[in-house]
Design a protein around this motif. Structure first.
Motif, PDB file in Angstrom:
ATOM      1  N   ARG A  54       8.155   8.053   8.485  1.00  0.00           N
ATOM      2  CA  ARG A  54       9.498   7.716   7.762  1.00  0.00           C
ATOM      3  C   ARG A  54      10.428   8.303   9.444  1.00  0.00           C
ATOM      4  NH1 ARG A  54      13.710  11.189   7.627  1.00  0.00           N
ATOM      5  NH2 ARG A  54      11.621  12.855   7.538  1.00  0.00           N
ATOM      6  N   GLU A  76       0.615  -1.193   0.347  1.00  0.00           N
ATOM      7  CA  GLU A  76       0.435  -0.212  -0.217  1.00  0.00           C
ATOM      8  C   GLU A  76       0.964   1.586  -0.018  1.00  0.00           C
ATOM      9  OE1 GLU A  76      -3.701   2.174   2.301  1.00  0.00           O
ATOM     10  OE2 GLU A  76      -2.785   0.304   3.379  1.00  0.00           O
ATOM     11  N   ASP A  77       0.221   1.680  -1.146  1.00  0.00           N
ATOM     12  CA  ASP A  77       1.433   2.960  -0.901  1.00  0.00           C
ATOM     13  C   ASP A  77       0.859   4.332   0.151  1.00  0.00           C
ATOM     14  OD1 ASP A  77       2.680   2.245  -2.958  1.00  0.00           O
ATOM     15  OD2 ASP A  77       1.298   3.505  -4.468  1.00  0.00           O
ATOM     16  N   VAL A  78       1.908   5.068   1.076  1.00  0.00           N
ATOM     17  CA  VAL A  78       1.445   5.352   2.151  1.00  0.00           C
ATOM     18  C   VAL A  78       2.264   6.569   1.390  1.00  0.00           C
ATOM     19  CG1 VAL A  78       1.952   6.166   4.342  1.00  0.00           C
ATOM     20  CG2 VAL A  78       1.452   4.164   3.780  1.00  0.00           C
ATOM     21  N   LYS A  79       1.552   8.384   1.151  1.00  0.00           N
ATOM     22  CA  LYS A  79       2.109   9.333   1.069  1.00  0.00           C
ATOM     23  C   LYS A  79       0.947  10.869   1.747  1.00  0.00           C
ATOM     24  CE  LYS A  79       1.194   8.359  -3.825  1.00  0.00           C
ATOM     25  NZ  LYS A  79       0.787   7.957  -4.761  1.00  0.00           N
ATOM     26  N   ASN A  80       2.219  12.042   1.873  1.00  0.00           N
ATOM     27  CA  ASN A  80       2.486  13.098   2.402  1.00  0.00           C
ATOM     28  C   ASN A  80       1.909  12.422   4.001  1.00  0.00           C
ATOM     29  OD1 ASN A  80       1.819  14.229   0.220  1.00  0.00           O
ATOM     30  ND2 ASN A  80      -0.798  13.530   0.351  1.00  0.00           N
ATOM     31  N   GLN A  81       1.766  13.968   4.842  1.00  0.00           N
ATOM     32  CA  GLN A  81       1.793  13.317   6.047  1.00  0.00           C
ATOM     33  C   GLN A  81       2.128  12.055   6.746  1.00  0.00           C
ATOM     34  OE1 GLN A  81       2.321  16.798   7.396  1.00  0.00           O
ATOM     35  NE2 GLN A  81       3.487  15.280   9.934  1.00  0.00           N
ATOM     36  N   ASN A  82       1.234  11.368   6.536  1.00  0.00           N
ATOM     37  CA  ASN A  82       1.511   9.732   6.719  1.00  0.00           C
ATOM     38  C   ASN A  82       2.611   9.036   6.708  1.00  0.00           C
ATOM     39  OD1 ASN A  82      -1.255   9.698   8.115  1.00  0.00           O
ATOM     40  ND2 ASN A  82      -2.051   9.022   6.248  1.00  0.00           N
ATOM     41  N   ALA A  83       3.482   9.546   5.564  1.00  0.00           N
ATOM     42  CA  ALA A  83       4.821   9.176   5.303  1.00  0.00           C
ATOM     43  C   ALA A  83       5.901   9.593   5.915  1.00  0.00           C
ATOM     44  CB  ALA A  83       4.627   9.353   3.616  1.00  0.00           C
ATOM     45  N   LYS A  84       5.612  10.662   5.738  1.00  0.00           N
ATOM     46  CA  LYS A  84       6.517  11.704   6.820  1.00  0.00           C
ATOM     47  C   LYS A  84       6.525  11.217   8.809  1.00  0.00           C
ATOM     48  CE  LYS A  84       6.649  15.555   4.603  1.00  0.00           C
ATOM     49  NZ  LYS A  84       5.496  17.177   4.571  1.00  0.00           N
ATOM     50  N   GLN A 127      16.064   7.806   2.274  1.00  0.00           N
ATOM     51  CA  GLN A 127      16.097   6.951   0.838  1.00  0.00           C
ATOM     52  C   GLN A 127      15.911   6.238   0.358  1.00  0.00           C
ATOM     53  OE1 GLN A 127      17.397   9.753  -2.818  1.00  0.00           O
ATOM     54  NE2 GLN A 127      15.168   9.812  -3.296  1.00  0.00           N
TER      55      GLN A 127
END
Length: 316
Positions: free
Chosen positions: A281, A270-278, A288
């Motif tokens: 991380r 599942e792709d996790v993007k934006n604030q959730n990804a930050k 990277q």
């Protein structure tokens, strides 16, 4: 063994009419025109209540057939004639009957009869009066096993025989044939080939392959819920079907062991993007091109495997 031994709930009415993509107004009109099969129980009701329509697989197959015929503008009297054949008792093969004893014939029928009815039916089979009392001693659930539509399901699901419905009409007379392609019966297939070739040359007919219509209740994901209710899939098969229907599941590996147990390895992505990804991380301290694998042992124990990818430039 009969079909209820494999699918004990197949007679239950679980399939909503909407899944067949038949509008309610069409169904109600067909019902008024006597195109819809009515069971003994339904016929005995004096007051008909307006309610949601639920079908068992026998009902659903017949309505699929009606739908196919109406798409070719087949008239109502012809469809009623086909319905009468589909819901009439299976005709015995006289050539086979002549070649076996009365006891062998009785035993072949008793295999399909519920245990509690065998003592009642056995003497009727031996003295030849079985068909006379058939309608009185068999309940609706078991009655359909001795009808052509029940035989179609037994052929397709239990015997792996392909069945087609051939309909011929000459003036006002309607003929209905069941064409069966049994890969294990060479003589039957030779007879089948002759029948088809003669019909193509001499007759005008409609042919409806029934395997694709039955398959709609097994292969269409919209039917999955009802397939589980009918026990067409067991719990282990359900896990595989659920994974196939999950868009996040990218890989399925199945390993069968000598013990008969099966290991099912599922990979979800599942792709996790934006604030959730930050946030993720930050928690994991990732950079990277890093890859994190996590193994959940219990509520107090996680295993984290960090794989880094780094390109080392050649020194000049």
């Amino acid at each position: 063994m009969n079909i209820y031994d494999y699918y004990p709930r197949i007679f239950e009415k679980k399939i909503p009419l909407s899944l067949l993509k038949i509008p309610s107004r069409n169904y109600n009109h067909w019902k008024k025109e006597n195109l819809v099969y009515s069971s003994k129980e339904t016929k005995s009701k004096n007051i008909e209540k307006r309610e949601n329509v639920f079908l068992n697989v026998f009902d659903a197959l017949w309505l699929f057939i009606v739908k196919e015929l109406r798409e070719f503008n087949v008239d109502f009297p012809t469809i009623r004639a086909v319905k009468d054949i589909m819901y009439s008792n299976i005709e015995f093969d006289n050539e086979k009957l002549d070649s076996i004893s009365t006891q062998e014939f009785a035993n072949s029928i008793l295999k399909h009869v519920p245990e509690e009815l065998k003592d009642t039916i056995r003497p009727l089979l031996l003295d030849g009066s079985f068909l006379t009392y058939f309608d009185k001693i068999i309940d609706e659930k078991n009655y359909i096993l001795f009808q052509n539509i029940g035989g179609v399901f037994s052929d397709i699901l239990l015997r792996d025989v392909s069945v087609s419905l051939m309909i011929k009409k000459k003036e006002e007379f309607v003929e209905v044939f069941f064409i069966k392609n049994d890969s294990n019966n060479f003589n039957n297939n030779t007879t089948l080939a002759n029948l088809i070739s003669n019909s193509i040359i001499n007759d005008t007919f409609i042919n409806i392959p029934l395997v694709p219509l039955v398959a709609k209740m097994f292969e269409d994901s919209n039917f999955d819920k009802h397939n589980f209710q009918f026990y067409f899939f067991n719990e282990n098969e359900k896990k595989v079907v659920d994974a196939l229907n999950d868009d996040l599941c990218k890989e399925i590996k199945v390993n069968k062991h000598q013990s008969g147990d099966i290991t099912l390895n599922l990979t979800f992505e599942e792709d996790v993007k934006n604030q959730n990804a930050k946030e993720i991380r930050r928690i994991l301290g990732m950079k990277q091109y890093e890859k994190i694998e996590m193994v959940y042992r219990n509520d107090k124990h996680l295993v984290v495997k960090n794989t880094k990818k780094e390109i080392l430039k050649k020194e000049q």
